[in-house]
Design a protein around this motif. Structure first.
Motif, PDB file in Angstrom:
ATOM      1  N   LYS A   1      -1.772 -17.561  -1.398  1.00 52.27           N
ATOM      2  CA  LYS A   1      -1.664 -16.158  -0.970  1.00 52.27           C
ATOM      3  C   LYS A   1      -2.992 -15.626  -0.460  1.00 52.27           C
ATOM      4  CE  LYS A   1       2.238 -14.114  -3.148  1.00 52.27           C
ATOM      5  NZ  LYS A   1       2.715 -12.865  -2.717  1.00 52.27           N
ATOM      6  N   LYS A   2      -4.105 -16.075  -1.004  1.00 51.29           N
ATOM      7  CA  LYS A   2      -5.413 -15.582  -0.598  1.00 51.29           C
ATOM      8  C   LYS A   2      -5.672 -15.894   0.878  1.00 51.29           C
ATOM      9  CE  LYS A   2      -9.634 -14.572  -2.779  1.00 51.29           C
ATOM     10  NZ  LYS A   2      -9.495 -13.311  -3.400  1.00 51.29           N
ATOM     11  N   ALA A   3      -5.220 -17.051   1.355  1.00 52.31           N
ATOM     12  CA  ALA A   3      -5.414 -17.433   2.758  1.00 52.31           C
ATOM     13  C   ALA A   3      -4.561 -16.581   3.682  1.00 52.31           C
ATOM     14  CB  ALA A   3      -5.085 -18.909   2.943  1.00 52.31           C
ATOM     15  N   ALA A   4      -3.466 -16.025   3.179  1.00 57.67           N
ATOM     16  CA  ALA A   4      -2.559 -15.252   4.018  1.00 57.67           C
ATOM     17  C   ALA A   4      -3.019 -13.805   4.201  1.00 57.67           C
ATOM     18  CB  ALA A   4      -1.152 -15.277   3.430  1.00 57.67           C
ATOM     19  N   VAL A   5      -4.021 -13.359   3.447  1.00 59.50           N
ATOM     20  CA  VAL A   5      -4.508 -11.982   3.554  1.00 59.50           C
ATOM     21  C   VAL A   5      -5.468 -11.898   4.740  1.00 59.50           C
ATOM     22  CG1 VAL A   5      -5.817 -10.162   2.391  1.00 59.50           C
ATOM     23  CG2 VAL A   5      -4.231 -11.576   1.100  1.00 59.50           C
ATOM     24  N   SER A   6      -5.208 -10.948   5.631  1.00 61.55           N
ATOM     25  CA  SER A   6      -6.062 -10.798   6.809  1.00 61.55           C
ATOM     26  C   SER A   6      -7.383 -10.136   6.430  1.00 61.55           C
ATOM     27  CB  SER A   6      -5.351  -9.962   7.860  1.00 61.55           C
ATOM     28  OG  SER A   6      -5.226  -8.622   7.416  1.00 61.55           O
ATOM     29  N   ALA A   7      -8.350 -10.230   7.330  1.00 62.51           N
ATOM     30  CA  ALA A   7      -9.645  -9.587   7.098  1.00 62.51           C
ATOM     31  C   ALA A   7      -9.475  -8.078   7.041  1.00 62.51           C
ATOM     32  CB  ALA A   7     -10.609  -9.979   8.215  1.00 62.51           C
ATOM     33  N   GLU A   8      -8.577  -7.553   7.873  1.00 58.42           N
ATOM     34  CA  GLU A   8      -8.326  -6.108   7.861  1.00 58.42           C
ATOM     35  C   GLU A   8      -7.755  -5.663   6.520  1.00 58.42           C
ATOM     36  OE1 GLU A   8      -5.700  -2.718  10.199  1.00 58.42           O
ATOM     37  OE2 GLU A   8      -5.638  -4.789  10.897  1.00 58.42           O
ATOM     38  N   GLN A   9      -6.817  -6.435   5.987  1.00 57.06           N
ATOM     39  CA  GLN A   9      -6.229  -6.092   4.692  1.00 57.06           C
ATOM     40  C   GLN A   9      -7.259  -6.196   3.580  1.00 57.06           C
ATOM     41  OE1 GLN A   9      -3.112  -4.852   4.137  1.00 57.06           O
ATOM     42  NE2 GLN A   9      -3.842  -4.495   2.066  1.00 57.06           N
ATOM     43  N   SER A  10      -8.114  -7.204   3.635  1.00 51.72           N
ATOM     44  CA  SER A  10      -9.168  -7.353   2.628  1.00 51.72           C
ATOM     45  C   SER A  10     -10.124  -6.167   2.663  1.00 51.72           C
ATOM     46  CB  SER A  10      -9.950  -8.643   2.856  1.00 51.72           C
ATOM     47  OG  SER A  10      -9.122  -9.757   2.684  1.00 51.72           O
ATOM     48  N   ALA A  11     -10.488  -5.721   3.867  1.00 52.85           N
ATOM     49  CA  ALA A  11     -11.384  -4.570   4.014  1.00 52.85           C
ATOM     50  C   ALA A  11     -10.719  -3.305   3.479  1.00 52.85           C
ATOM     51  CB  ALA A  11     -11.783  -4.396   5.468  1.00 52.85           C
ATOM     52  N   PHE A  12      -9.440  -3.125   3.772  1.00 52.74           N
ATOM     53  CA  PHE A  12      -8.709  -1.954   3.282  1.00 52.74           C
ATOM     54  C   PHE A  12      -8.617  -1.975   1.760  1.00 52.74           C
ATOM     55  CE2 PHE A  12      -4.726   0.254   2.170  1.00 52.74           C
ATOM     56  CZ  PHE A  12      -5.033   1.504   2.675  1.00 52.74           C
ATOM     57  N   ASP A  13      -8.320  -3.144   1.193  1.00 56.58           N
ATOM     58  CA  ASP A  13      -8.236  -3.261  -0.261  1.00 56.58           C
ATOM     59  C   ASP A  13      -9.581  -2.947  -0.918  1.00 56.58           C
ATOM     60  OD1 ASP A  13      -5.564  -3.898  -0.135  1.00 56.58           O
ATOM     61  OD2 ASP A  13      -5.883  -6.068  -0.268  1.00 56.58           O
ATOM     62  N   ALA A  14     -10.680  -3.386  -0.296  1.00 59.84           N
ATOM     63  CA  ALA A  14     -12.009  -3.087  -0.826  1.00 59.84           C
ATOM     64  C   ALA A  14     -12.304  -1.592  -0.731  1.00 59.84           C
ATOM     65  CB  ALA A  14     -13.064  -3.888  -0.074  1.00 59.84           C
ATOM     66  N   LEU A  15     -11.829  -0.959   0.333  1.00 62.79           N
ATOM     67  CA  LEU A  15     -12.056   0.469   0.530  1.00 62.79           C
ATOM     68  C   LEU A  15     -11.368   1.304  -0.549  1.00 62.79           C
ATOM     69  CD1 LEU A  15     -13.128   2.726   2.487  1.00 62.79           C
ATOM     70  CD2 LEU A  15     -10.872   2.646   3.545  1.00 62.79           C
ATOM     71  N   ILE A  16     -10.156   0.915  -0.918  1.00 65.85           N
ATOM     72  CA  ILE A  16      -9.392   1.712  -1.886  1.00 65.85           C
ATOM     73  C   ILE A  16      -9.483   1.171  -3.305  1.00 65.85           C
ATOM     74  CG2 ILE A  16      -7.790   2.496  -0.094  1.00 65.85           C
ATOM     75  CD1 ILE A  16      -5.700   0.568  -1.297  1.00 65.85           C
ATOM     76  N   ALA A  17     -10.385   0.222  -3.549  1.00 70.75           N
ATOM     77  CA  ALA A  17     -10.481  -0.418  -4.871  1.00 70.75           C
ATOM     78  C   ALA A  17     -10.747   0.583  -5.997  1.00 70.75           C
ATOM     79  CB  ALA A  17     -11.566  -1.494  -4.853  1.00 70.75           C
ATOM     80  N   ASP A  18     -11.572   1.603  -5.738  1.00 73.15           N
ATOM     81  CA  ASP A  18     -11.924   2.572  -6.780  1.00 73.15           C
ATOM     82  C   ASP A  18     -11.017   3.794  -6.805  1.00 73.15           C
ATOM     83  OD1 ASP A  18     -14.019   0.951  -7.574  1.00 73.15           O
ATOM     84  OD2 ASP A  18     -15.440   1.899  -6.199  1.00 73.15           O
ATOM     85  N   PHE A  19      -9.982   3.817  -5.970  1.00 74.25           N
ATOM     86  CA  PHE A  19      -9.062   4.953  -5.929  1.00 74.25           C
ATOM     87  C   PHE A  19      -8.170   4.941  -7.169  1.00 74.25           C
ATOM     88  CE2 PHE A  19      -8.641   5.709  -1.045  1.00 74.25           C
ATOM     89  CZ  PHE A  19     -10.015   5.805  -0.940  1.00 74.25           C
ATOM     90  N   SER A  20      -7.668   6.122  -7.507  1.00 74.17           N
ATOM     91  CA  SER A  20      -6.678   6.202  -8.582  1.00 74.17           C
ATOM     92  C   SER A  20      -5.370   5.563  -8.082  1.00 74.17           C
ATOM     93  CB  SER A  20      -6.426   7.661  -8.960  1.00 74.17           C
ATOM     94  OG  SER A  20      -5.759   8.330  -7.903  1.00 74.17           O
ATOM     95  N   PRO A  21      -4.475   5.168  -8.977  1.00 69.63           N
ATOM     96  CA  PRO A  21      -3.210   4.572  -8.524  1.00 69.63           C
ATOM     97  C   PRO A  21      -2.429   5.475  -7.565  1.00 69.63           C
ATOM     98  CG  PRO A  21      -3.489   4.176 -10.867  1.00 69.63           C
ATOM     99  CD  PRO A  21      -4.602   5.106 -10.445  1.00 69.63           C
ATOM    100  N   GLU A  22      -2.459   6.789  -7.824  1.00 72.73           N
ATOM    101  CA  GLU A  22      -1.743   7.722  -6.938  1.00 72.73           C
ATOM    102  C   GLU A  22      -2.391   7.760  -5.559  1.00 72.73           C
ATOM    103  OE1 GLU A  22      -3.034   8.792  -9.952  1.00 72.73           O
ATOM    104  OE2 GLU A  22      -1.182   8.634 -11.112  1.00 72.73           O
ATOM    105  N   ASP A  23      -3.733   7.768  -5.527  1.00 71.41           N
ATOM    106  CA  ASP A  23      -4.436   7.799  -4.247  1.00 71.41           C
ATOM    107  C   ASP A  23      -4.244   6.491  -3.474  1.00 71.41           C
ATOM    108  OD1 ASP A  23      -5.286  10.381  -4.600  1.00 71.41           O
ATOM    109  OD2 ASP A  23      -7.258   9.823  -5.386  1.00 71.41           O
ATOM    110  N   LYS A  24      -4.136   5.380  -4.190  1.00 71.91           N
ATOM    111  CA  LYS A  24      -3.874   4.097  -3.525  1.00 71.91           C
ATOM    112  C   LYS A  24      -2.519   4.124  -2.834  1.00 71.91           C
ATOM    113  CE  LYS A  24      -6.715   1.057  -6.357  1.00 71.91           C
ATOM    114  NZ  LYS A  24      -6.769  -0.070  -7.275  1.00 71.91           N
TER     115      LYS A  24
END
Length: 80
Positions: A10-33
């Motif tokens: 699954k890690k290979a299937a994640v795009s660079a854009e998705q990885s960047a987005f996930d890093a951006l929202i990593a510290d968000f609350s569950p509702e904000d995510k």
């Protein structure tokens, strides 16, 4: 064969854009995510700042003024 390898890793299937987005929202609350993901998917409207609304209003006024000017010039006999 290639698709099967991606499904197994699954890690290979994640795009660079998705990885960047996930890093951006990593510290968000569950509702904000959830809100961020819905905004990215286009399911919810994005917040618009006052400056953007002001620019839209100014552009609308200028466009209406231009239309009035063109209409009045096209119906004015003194310019013919």
């Amino acid at each position: 064969l290639w698709a099967a390898a991606l499904q197994g890793n699954k890690k290979a299937a994640v795009s660079a854009e998705q990885s960047a987005f996930d890093a951006l929202i990593a510290d968000f609350s569950p509702e904000d995510k959830v809100k961020a993901r819905r905004n990215k998917a286009g399911l919810d409207a994005r917040a618009v700042g006052k400056g953007m609304l002001f620019n839209f209003c100014i552009l609308s006024v200028l466009l209406c003024s231009l239309l009035v000017l063109v209409f009045s010039l096209s119906h004015c006999n003194s310019f013919i």
